[in-house]
Design an enzyme around this catalytic site. Structure first.
Site, PDB file in Angstrom:
ATOM      1  N   GLU A   1       0.849  -1.195   0.000  1.00 41.40           N
ATOM      2  CA  GLU A   1       0.000   0.000   0.000  1.00 41.40           C
ATOM      3  C   GLU A   1       0.880   1.240   0.000  1.00 41.40           C
ATOM      4  O   GLU A   1       1.603   1.491   0.964  1.00 41.40           O
ATOM      5  CB  GLU A   1      -0.910  -0.004   1.238  1.00 41.40           C
TER       6      GLU A   1
ATOM      7  N   ARG B   1       0.610  10.390   0.556  1.00 40.20           N
ATOM      8  CA  ARG B   1       0.970  11.436   1.516  1.00 40.20           C
ATOM      9  C   ARG B   1       2.229  12.161   1.097  1.00 40.20           C
ATOM     10  O   ARG B   1       2.681  13.065   1.800  1.00 40.20           O
ATOM     11  CB  ARG B   1       1.214  10.829   2.900  1.00 40.20           C
TER      12      ARG B   1
ATOM     13  N   LYS C   1     -10.694  -1.931   6.682  1.00 38.61           N
ATOM     14  CA  LYS C   1      -9.528  -1.640   7.512  1.00 38.61           C
ATOM     15  C   LYS C   1     -10.094  -1.244   8.881  1.00 38.61           C
ATOM     16  O   LYS C   1     -11.008  -0.407   8.950  1.00 38.61           O
ATOM     17  CB  LYS C   1      -8.772  -0.497   6.846  1.00 38.61           C
TER      18      LYS C   1
HETATM   19  C1  3PG Z   1      -1.368   4.776   8.677  1.00 38.16           C
HETATM   20  O1  3PG Z   1      -2.316   5.034   7.969  1.00 38.16           O
HETATM   21  O2  3PG Z   1      -0.428   5.539   8.926  1.00 38.16           O
HETATM   22  C2  3PG Z   1      -1.360   3.441   9.180  1.00 38.16           C
HETATM   23  O3  3PG Z   1      -2.564   3.045   9.547  1.00 38.16           O
HETATM   24  C3  3PG Z   1      -0.257   2.881   9.883  1.00 38.16           C
HETATM   25  O4  3PG Z   1      -0.142   3.199  11.176  1.00 38.16           O
HETATM   26  P1  3PG Z   1       1.181   2.744  11.905  1.00 38.16           P
HETATM   27  O5  3PG Z   1       2.215   3.779  11.637  1.00 38.16           O
HETATM   28  O6  3PG Z   1       0.779   2.693  13.364  1.00 38.16           O
HETATM   29  O7  3PG Z   1       1.551   1.396  11.371  1.00 38.16           O
END
Ligand code: 3PG
Length: 202
Positions: free
Chosen positions: A40, A44, A127
């Site tokens: 994934e 961002r 999710k």
């Molecule tokens: C996110 O969207 O940043 C994730 O869900 C992951 O979170 P994490 O950094 O706790 O793995």
């Protein structure tokens, strides 16, 4: 591939925040070689779409786009080759647009109301986000009672030391997390972390 197929392809989905201008195909090859085939890429960072384009060409990689919050991003991700879409939450306009696009969808839910809205929209793979902050394993167990057929990918606070506990739940097909790759990691380090994650059972 359906979202269910994708969630069953590997026990852990690396959630990737890709900064800078690296060889993203090489990163995808490293993950696939270690047994983590589902990747994934979060939208961002400015280079995320280009990374999806590069990684999608790697044989065996199932590359999706994460942090998709509107239809413009959906269109860009699909054009870049994303085979599945992940959102932090669930809105009706975006869920309908993803369904129309024909791409697999994994929207985020944290409450029974979220799940009911998803079901109304024809969705049954979610999710669970943010997994630890939303009550952790106890919360997901409680939610799974009334929603027996629903399956989840918990994400948010999942780490090597708690991933196996989450994967032991019947309602969990895979988990997601950012711990597998950080900017500057060597490919050897990524491969080792990914092999350990791939050996977890789902
Ligand atoms: C996110 O969207 O940043 C994730 O869900 C992951 O979170 P994490 O950094 O706790 O793995």
């Amino acid at each position: 591939m359906t979202m269910d197929d994708i969630m069953r392809a590997a026990p852990v989905i690396p959630v990737l925040v890709l900064e800078g201008d690296e060889d993203w195909a090489k990163l995808a090859e490293t993950f696939v070689g270690a047994g983590l085939t589902v990747l994934e890429v979060t939208l961002r960072t400015p280079g995320a779409l280009d990374a999806i384009r590069q990684m999608s060409k790697v044989p065996g990689a199932i590359v999706g786009a994460g942090t998709i919050v509107n239809e413009r991003q959906l269109g860009e991700a699909v054009d870049a080759g994303a085979r599945f879409i992940v959102s932090p939450g669930l809105t009706e306009p975006l869920a309908r647009a993803v369904t129309r696009s024909g791409v697999a969808y994994l929207p985020g839910v944290a409450t029974a109301g979220d799940i009911m809205r998803g079901l109304d929209l024809g969705l049954d793979r979610f999710k669970f986000f943010p997994a630890e902050a939303s009550g952790g394993i106890a919360a997901l167990r409680s939610l799974s009672g009334p929603f027996g057929g629903i399956r989840f990918c918990p994400t948010g606070g999942i780490r090597p030391d708690n991933a196996a506990d989450w994967l032991a739940l019947d309602s969990v097909l895979c988990v997601g997390g950012t711990w597998l790759y950080r900017r500057g990691d060597s490919m050897d380090a990524v491969a080792e972390r990914a092999r350990t994650a791939a050996a977890l059972r789902n």
